[in-house]
Structures are given as C-alpha cells and as structure tokens.
Design an enzyme around this catalytic site. Structure first.
Site, short mmCIF file in Angstrom:
data_model
loop_
_atom_site.label_atom_id
_atom_site.label_comp_id
_atom_site.label_asym_id
_atom_site.label_seq_id
_atom_site.Cartn_x
_atom_site.Cartn_y
_atom_site.Cartn_z
N ASN A 9 35.59 48.57 49.71
CA ASN A 9 36.88 47.98 49.34
C ASN A 9 37.46 48.80 48.18
O ASN A 9 37.00 48.68 47.05
CB ASN A 9 36.64 46.52 48.93
CG ASN A 9 37.90 45.85 48.38
OD1 ASN A 9 39.00 46.40 48.48
ND2 ASN A 9 37.73 44.67 47.81
N HIS A 94 39.54 37.47 49.35
CA HIS A 94 38.83 38.09 48.22
C HIS A 94 39.13 37.30 46.95
O HIS A 94 40.25 36.81 46.76
CB HIS A 94 39.27 39.55 48.07
CG HIS A 94 38.39 40.31 47.13
ND1 HIS A 94 38.52 40.21 45.76
CD2 HIS A 94 37.35 41.14 47.35
CE1 HIS A 94 37.59 40.96 45.20
NE2 HIS A 94 36.87 41.54 46.14
#
Ligand code: PGA
Length: 262
Positions: A9, A94
């Site tokens: 990420n 997230h």
C-alpha cells in the site's frame, strides 16, 4: 489451500514518474517469485502507467480506495467501473480512511458491495485502536467492524481481510506474531459463524502494521496469517522484495510439510 499474498500500500506517496521508477526497480525480482500473490497499490493517478509496466508479469494491481456510486456528479471521486477496467484489487476501510475521512462502517459496507458488484476483489481492513486494545476490547471491536462492513453480503467473492491494529500502523510497533495469529484466528472463526467453515477456511486474512523485511519471518511462520499488507516498507524495492521472497519460502515450506502429511 490459501495462496499467500503480499500487498504493498503505497498510500499518498510517489509522483507518476517516481511510481514508474519504483516499479522498474522491483518488477523483474517480483515476477520471479512464485507461490505468492504480489499486489502493488499505487495512487490512482499512477494506476494506468503501472498497469502498462507490469503487463505480462505475475504482478497484480490494486487501488487504495473507491467510491460506491457507479458514475455521476461526484466531483473528484473514482468509481468501481473505472477501477474494474484497471486493476483487480481495492483496499477498503483502511484505518486512515476511517479516521481522517470519517468513513463509517456503513460507508465501508457500501464500498465493499460496489467493489464486489464490479468484480473487484476488496481488501477489507479492520483493526482496533490502542485504547481499545488496552481495554481488552479487541474482539468486540473486530466483531462490530466485520458485522457492519459485511452487512447484507451473502457472497464474499474474492474478498480478502487485512487485520491491521491501528496502533501498529506506521508506528514501527508491530504486533507480535503470536498476538496477530490469535486475532486472525478469531476473525476466521467469526467469518465461519456467518458464512460457514468452508468459506472461512478458504478466506485469505493478512496482517498489516509495521511489517518489514526484519519481522516478516515472525508473521509468516503463523498458520492463520496468509500474508501481509505492507505500507512504508513497500516503498523500498529491496525491502518489499525481501518480504515477498521470505513469504514464498516460509509459506512454501509449510505447504510442502502439509502435503507430505497427507
Ligand atoms: P505500515 O502500514 O506498514 O507503514 O505500518 C500498513 C498499512 O497501513 O497498511
């Protein structure tokens, strides 16, 4: 048998040219590593360029966020249809989105539904905050996050879960392998209660939070943990390659061990 997965990420890092450079640094090395799903999640604006660069390789592409409407007057947003054309995975829920952008469980749920409908594989992130962890509320928080994120969803499609304790993200203070394994086991059990044992056994659950080349081994030795969602260390080609390589070796070994027992 669950295929291990390492997803990088990149968060809000790299310009388009930096993204291209980073992919060029790791493309060949990553492509050579077998038995692991290797996913990179650059910023939206680099997805198209990166997609061209990894064409024909075994590297897969993911986005970091999504909006839940298919199209229309939503200035600045990116729809599932746009992403489905570009990538296979999308990170949803997230903790940075939950906390900085006030994404509620209801919004996360809408995003998961929209992603699944478009044929994208969501990487659903869940995790408790430090104060919740210290108050012994981890299981309660995770149960609620799973309930709200997956409300009304009967078919999980290619969904993946990432357990990311908020206190471990970007802090250099990772959970221990044992702690993370127990919690991931709990998540699997919770999924099993709703979707059945078979689905739960096949579901990939990753750990995320300060994973580096130095602690990968500790996490990948754990039987419940199927890989990692890596932030900071995914921006360094040598670190990321080492994480993926170790995962392939460790998970490959345990797979061979299991196979020889059959
Ligand atoms: P970190 O981030 O590896 O930098 O802690 C993980 C994540 O946010 O997915």
């Amino acid at each position: 048998m669950r295929v291990p997965m390492i997803a990088g990420n990149w968060k809000m890092n790299t310009t388009v040219s930096e993204a291209i450079e980073l992919v060029n640094q790791m493309r060949r090395g990553l492509d050579e590593i077998a038995d692991v799903d290797k996913v990179i999640c650059p910023p939206f604006i680099s997805l198209a360029a990166v997609r061209e660069l990894i064409k024909g390789s075994s590297i897969k592409l993911g986005a970091q966020n999504i909006y839940f409407e298919e199209k229309g007057a939503y200035t600045g947003e990116i729809s599932p249809l746009m992403l489905a054309d570009l990538c296979e995975f999308v990170i949803i829920g997230h903790s940075e989105r939950r906390h900085y952008f006030n994404e509620s469980g209801e919004i996360v749920n809408k995003k998961i539904r929209a992603a699944l409908k478009a044929g994208l594989k969501p990487i659903l992130c869940i995790g408790e905050r430090l104060e919740e962890n210290e108050a012994g509320r981890t299981k309660e928080v995770l149960t609620e996050q799973l309930r709200s994120s997956l409300a009304g969803i009967d078919n999980l499609g290619g969904l993946i879960i990432a357990y990311e304790p908020v206190w471990a993200i970007g802090t250099g203070r990772a959970a221990t392998g044992k702690q993370a394994n127990e919690t991931v086991g709990f998540i699997r059990q919770t999924i099993s209660q709703k979707y059945g044992k078979r689905i739960a056994q096949d579901l990939r659950i990753l750990y995320g939070g300060s994973v580096t080349a130095a602690n990968t081994d500790e996490f990948m030795q754990q039987p419940e943990i199927d890989g990692a969602l890596v932030g900071g260390a995914s921006l360094k080609a040598d670190q990321f390659l080492s994480i993926v390589r170790q995962t392939s070796e460790i998970k490959g070994e345990s797979k061979r061990g299991e196979a020889s027992l059959i």
